[in-house]
Motif scaffolding. Structure first.
Motif, PDB file in Angstrom:
ATOM      1  N   GLN A 208      29.613  40.418  48.473  1.00 14.50           N
ATOM      2  CA  GLN A 208      29.498  40.010  47.079  1.00 14.50           C
ATOM      3  C   GLN A 208      30.390  40.850  46.173  1.00 14.50           C
ATOM      4  N   TRP A 209      30.736  42.082  46.589  1.00 13.39           N
ATOM      5  CA  TRP A 209      31.600  42.923  45.761  1.00 13.39           C
ATOM      6  C   TRP A 209      32.977  42.303  45.630  1.00 13.39           C
ATOM      7  N   PHE A 210      33.444  41.635  46.657  1.00 11.66           N
ATOM      8  CA  PHE A 210      34.724  40.947  46.560  1.00 11.66           C
ATOM      9  C   PHE A 210      34.653  39.888  45.472  1.00 11.66           C
ATOM     10  N   LYS A 211      33.531  39.195  45.417  1.00  2.00           N
ATOM     11  CA  LYS A 211      33.350  38.176  44.390  1.00  2.00           C
ATOM     12  C   LYS A 211      33.322  38.802  43.000  1.00  2.00           C
ATOM     13  N   ALA A 212      32.716  39.962  42.875  1.00  2.00           N
ATOM     14  CA  ALA A 212      32.664  40.642  41.579  1.00  2.00           C
ATOM     15  C   ALA A 212      34.059  41.055  41.129  1.00  2.00           C
ATOM     16  N   ASP A 213      34.873  41.575  42.046  1.00  4.50           N
ATOM     17  CA  ASP A 213      36.252  41.941  41.705  1.00  4.50           C
ATOM     18  C   ASP A 213      37.045  40.715  41.287  1.00  4.50           C
ATOM     19  N   LEU A 214      36.868  39.643  42.020  1.00  8.05           N
ATOM     20  CA  LEU A 214      37.570  38.407  41.688  1.00  8.05           C
ATOM     21  C   LEU A 214      37.130  37.892  40.323  1.00  8.05           C
ATOM     22  N   TYR A 215      35.837  37.972  40.050  1.00  7.65           N
ATOM     23  CA  TYR A 215      35.323  37.539  38.758  1.00  7.65           C
ATOM     24  C   TYR A 215      35.907  38.390  37.623  1.00  7.65           C
ATOM     25  N   ALA A 216      35.987  39.704  37.838  1.00  5.56           N
ATOM     26  CA  ALA A 216      36.540  40.596  36.813  1.00  5.56           C
ATOM     27  C   ALA A 216      38.006  40.272  36.554  1.00  5.56           C
ATOM     28  N   ASP A 217      38.775  40.016  37.616  1.00  5.24           N
ATOM     29  CA  ASP A 217      40.180  39.647  37.436  1.00  5.24           C
ATOM     30  C   ASP A 217      40.312  38.331  36.675  1.00  5.24           C
ATOM     31  N   LEU A 218      39.475  37.361  37.014  1.00  6.40           N
ATOM     32  CA  LEU A 218      39.527  36.080  36.323  1.00  6.40           C
ATOM     33  C   LEU A 218      39.128  36.218  34.859  1.00  6.40           C
ATOM     34  N   ARG A 219      38.161  37.082  34.600  1.00  9.34           N
ATOM     35  CA  ARG A 219      37.738  37.290  33.216  1.00  9.34           C
ATOM     36  C   ARG A 219      38.868  37.917  32.396  1.00  9.34           C
ATOM     37  N   LEU A 220      39.571  38.904  32.954  1.00  9.89           N
ATOM     38  CA  LEU A 220      40.699  39.513  32.251  1.00  9.89           C
ATOM     39  C   LEU A 220      41.808  38.493  32.012  1.00  9.89           C
ATOM     40  N   PHE A 221      42.068  37.650  33.006  1.00  7.45           N
ATOM     41  CA  PHE A 221      43.077  36.606  32.857  1.00  7.45           C
ATOM     42  C   PHE A 221      42.679  35.648  31.732  1.00  7.45           C
ATOM     43  N   ARG A 222      41.407  35.300  31.689  1.00  8.99           N
ATOM     44  CA  ARG A 222      40.922  34.396  30.645  1.00  8.99           C
ATOM     45  C   ARG A 222      41.075  35.023  29.261  1.00  8.99           C
ATOM     46  N   GLU A 223      40.767  36.307  29.143  1.00 11.08           N
ATOM     47  CA  GLU A 223      40.919  36.994  27.862  1.00 11.08           C
ATOM     48  C   GLU A 223      42.382  37.020  27.424  1.00 11.08           C
ATOM     49  N   ARG A 224      43.293  37.258  28.364  1.00  4.63           N
ATOM     50  CA  ARG A 224      44.719  37.242  28.028  1.00  4.63           C
ATOM     51  C   ARG A 224      45.145  35.864  27.553  1.00  4.63           C
ATOM     52  N   LEU A 225      44.648  34.826  28.227  1.00  4.92           N
ATOM     53  CA  LEU A 225      44.985  33.459  27.811  1.00  4.92           C
ATOM     54  C   LEU A 225      44.424  33.136  26.434  1.00  4.92           C
ATOM     55  N   GLU A 226      43.221  33.637  26.133  1.00  6.54           N
ATOM     56  CA  GLU A 226      42.650  33.409  24.803  1.00  6.54           C
ATOM     57  C   GLU A 226      43.492  34.073  23.719  1.00  6.54           C
TER      58      GLU A 226
END
Length: 167
Positions: free
Chosen positions: A84-102
């Motif tokens: 599940q930690w891999f999923k958490a890292d992936l989620y954090a990366d996606l969240r940062l990408f989303r913030e940059r896009l916003e």
């Protein structure tokens, strides 16, 4: 005091067949006071005799000066490592990408111009890519957006973000 009354630690090392660290640990444990002259360390002949008798005597405790490093097994970590930690890292990366896009979307919507260093950080680039010329304007395309270079007399170079080919 004459120099004959002192024994260098290097000679004690050779005579006793031990390391300098073991000697220094035993000297400290016995409460002996070594004398330092420059870069050399000496013991009085009386203290050297006590040290030699203690070091080679029967029933004495061994002096261990080895550094023992034990590697902790991964299972003793405070947080278990699970898939599940891999999923958490992936989620954090996606969240940062989303913030940059916003942020990019707000720049498009408001028309605010941004400095080149800040734009490179926002796009996660070391430096901005080469620009294409279109008449008097220079631009580059990235992430489906067009970044226009703006230069005004007396001001720094800035970049305007648009969603299409309009300036």
């Amino acid at each position: 005091m004459a120099i004959d009354e002192f024994v260098p630690l290097s000679r004690l090392e050779a005579e006793l067949g031990t390391s300098r660290v073991d000697l220094l640990l035993l000297i400290r444990r016995l409460g002996l006071e070594p004398m330092r002259r420059g870069m050399r360390t000496f013991l009085s002949t009386k203290d050297a005799a006590v040290l030699a008798s203690r070091f080679s005597g029967e029933g004495t405790e061994s002096v261990a000066a080895e550094l023992v490093l034990e590697e902790n097994p991964v299972s003793q970590l405070p947080v278990p490592i699970e898939p599940q930690w891999f999923k958490a890292d992936l989620y954090a990366d996606l969240r940062l990408f989303r913030e940059r896009l916003e942020i990019l979307e707000r720049l498009v919507r408001t028309g605010i111009e941004i400095d080149g260093r800040e734009l490179a950080d926002l796009l996660q680039l070391k430096r901005l890519p080469a620009v294409e010329q279109q008449g008097d304007a220079a631009f580059f395309d990235r992430l489906g957006l067009r970044f226009w270079r703006r230069s005004r007399p007396g001001q720094r170079l800035s970049w305007k973000v648009t969603a299409d080919a309009e300036s």
